[in-house]
Scaffold this active site. Sequence first.
Site, mmCIF file in Angstrom:
data_model
loop_
_atom_site.group_PDB
_atom_site.id
_atom_site.type_symbol
_atom_site.label_atom_id
_atom_site.label_comp_id
_atom_site.label_asym_id
_atom_site.label_seq_id
_atom_site.Cartn_x
_atom_site.Cartn_y
_atom_site.Cartn_z
ATOM 1 N N HIS A 200 0.829 -1.208 0.000
ATOM 2 C CA HIS A 200 0.000 0.000 0.000
ATOM 3 C C HIS A 200 0.863 1.258 0.000
ATOM 4 C CE1 HIS A 200 0.138 -1.456 4.272
ATOM 5 N NE2 HIS A 200 0.503 -0.208 4.497
ATOM 6 N N ASP B 206 0.575 -7.877 0.087
ATOM 7 C CA ASP B 206 0.750 -6.460 0.418
ATOM 8 C C ASP B 206 2.255 -6.196 0.478
ATOM 9 O OD1 ASP B 206 0.654 -3.890 1.343
ATOM 10 O OD2 ASP B 206 -0.290 -4.353 3.270
ATOM 11 N N GLY C 92 1.882 3.216 13.644
ATOM 12 C CA GLY C 92 3.292 3.523 13.506
ATOM 13 C C GLY C 92 4.165 2.295 13.387
ATOM 14 N N SER D 282 3.450 -0.272 11.377
ATOM 15 C CA SER D 282 3.228 -0.920 10.095
ATOM 16 C C SER D 282 4.522 -1.112 9.337
ATOM 17 C CB SER D 282 2.287 -0.074 9.257
ATOM 18 O OG SER D 282 1.944 -0.734 8.089
ATOM 19 N N SER E 48 1.524 -5.828 7.856
ATOM 20 C CA SER E 48 0.513 -5.319 6.926
ATOM 21 C C SER E 48 -0.555 -4.541 7.665
ATOM 22 C CB SER E 48 -0.121 -6.487 6.157
ATOM 23 O OG SER E 48 -1.162 -6.035 5.317
#
Length: 484
Positions: A215, A245, A332, A334, A350
């Site tokens: 993403h 992802d 934060g 991720s 993810s």
Amino acid sequence: MPKRKAAIAVGGVAALGAAALLLPNANASQDEDNATAGGTADVKTLKATDASDLAGRLQKILGDAFAGSYYDSGRQQLVVNVVSGDNNVVVQAKKAGAVVRQVDNSTAELQAAARTLKARATIPGTSWAVDPRTDKVLVTADSTVTGAKWDRLQSAVRGLGSGTATLKKSSGTFKTFVSGGDAIFSQVQGGSVRCSLGFNVTASDGSPAFLTAGHCGVAAKQWSDSATGQPIATVDQATFPGEGDFSLVKYDDPNTQAPSEVNAGNGQTVQIKQAADATVGETVFRMGSTTGLHDGQVTGLDATVNFQSETDPNGVDTVTGLIQTNVCAEAGDSGGSLFTQDGSALGLTSGGSGDCTNGGETFFQPVTTALQATGATLGDGGGGGGNGAGDQAGAGDQAGAGDQSGAGAGDQAGAGDQSGAGAGDQAGAGDQSGAGAGDQAGAGDQAGAGGHQAGAGGDQIGGGADPSGAGAADDGSSSLTGSH
């Protein structure tokens, strides 16, 4: 980040506990398999990585009789599920060193159940994964699944039968978590976006590159290692949503040195030696810039997560093939690296639900899948291997449900991505566009609340160097507004 080492603060008692568990043995060699365990001559005591390898071999040997496996970390044994009554199957598995358990549901039946859920229950805020410990599909609904949606989900699960699927509620909301370790930034229309670098890799053409969340790669093309700096890397491939992802981002400078290690905080690093598949039941570690180092267990594989669409209020961003864990994560974190004590890279953060106070579920993109899809390799061959502490994440980081502020890039602040010098993802204006734009820790990913804060060096590059703000590099000001 390239040519520099990042110092990531390990915050909180839980993080320190994880560090105590990991660091005394980090990079240390482990004993070879012991001969016997539990008084059973054929059952071997195995490291988690060896258990994963054995499970793969047995899956090929047993064929349709193989119904999943998991690692019993207490006994350090591999447990293999079989559905065939053929004694020869059991004998083969036992001779290989596994504990054998007869179950009712075959792999094919559980996969069919997952397909049924996809057709009948693709609802934002839901997920499902096969749990070999219960021999069922575990279905989870977050706090947004209520009313008619909850009734629809319950009906779909009941239709599968109590012996095939179970349903549980999560108190949080499924979303992609933005940012974890070495921060990377991009300027997009409407503001700035922040993500985190995953593992350093070597691209198929031999150039240095890194993996991060898909993403992120979808949200922005060029990335910098500082909030106001020039781009240093360009997205080569990106997948999100759909079957994964992950993004492959190539460094613009072909001479970039990209170390194959995870920074575990307090000056400690774990060398990343290889990529490996996760095994249900094994102990894993996650590093992230907001909450530091945490540990937990893998609870499911091939998970499907239905995030609220980032672009369509009535749509769903479905991601498949993820690793499900009970490791906590917060805004934060991720993109944070998921790895093992012996230096195996497993995944990239993810999204998920919950926090590090109450717990929750966190899902990870398998590194092996990302490497295979992009053609990249992990390690020091040419461009370097996996850097990975806490990595990647979020452009808008985007999961939807509130995970971002305005135009699309969650992580975005108003005024240049960071407000003051050290205000840690500031509270005030930046970082949150309107009413608590997405994923922010209290009032906008602010320092006080722990979001992306520098305080003790969290997420900082070169010990205070990099960012614009005064003392805490890479953001003590957490540099990223809206950083989720």
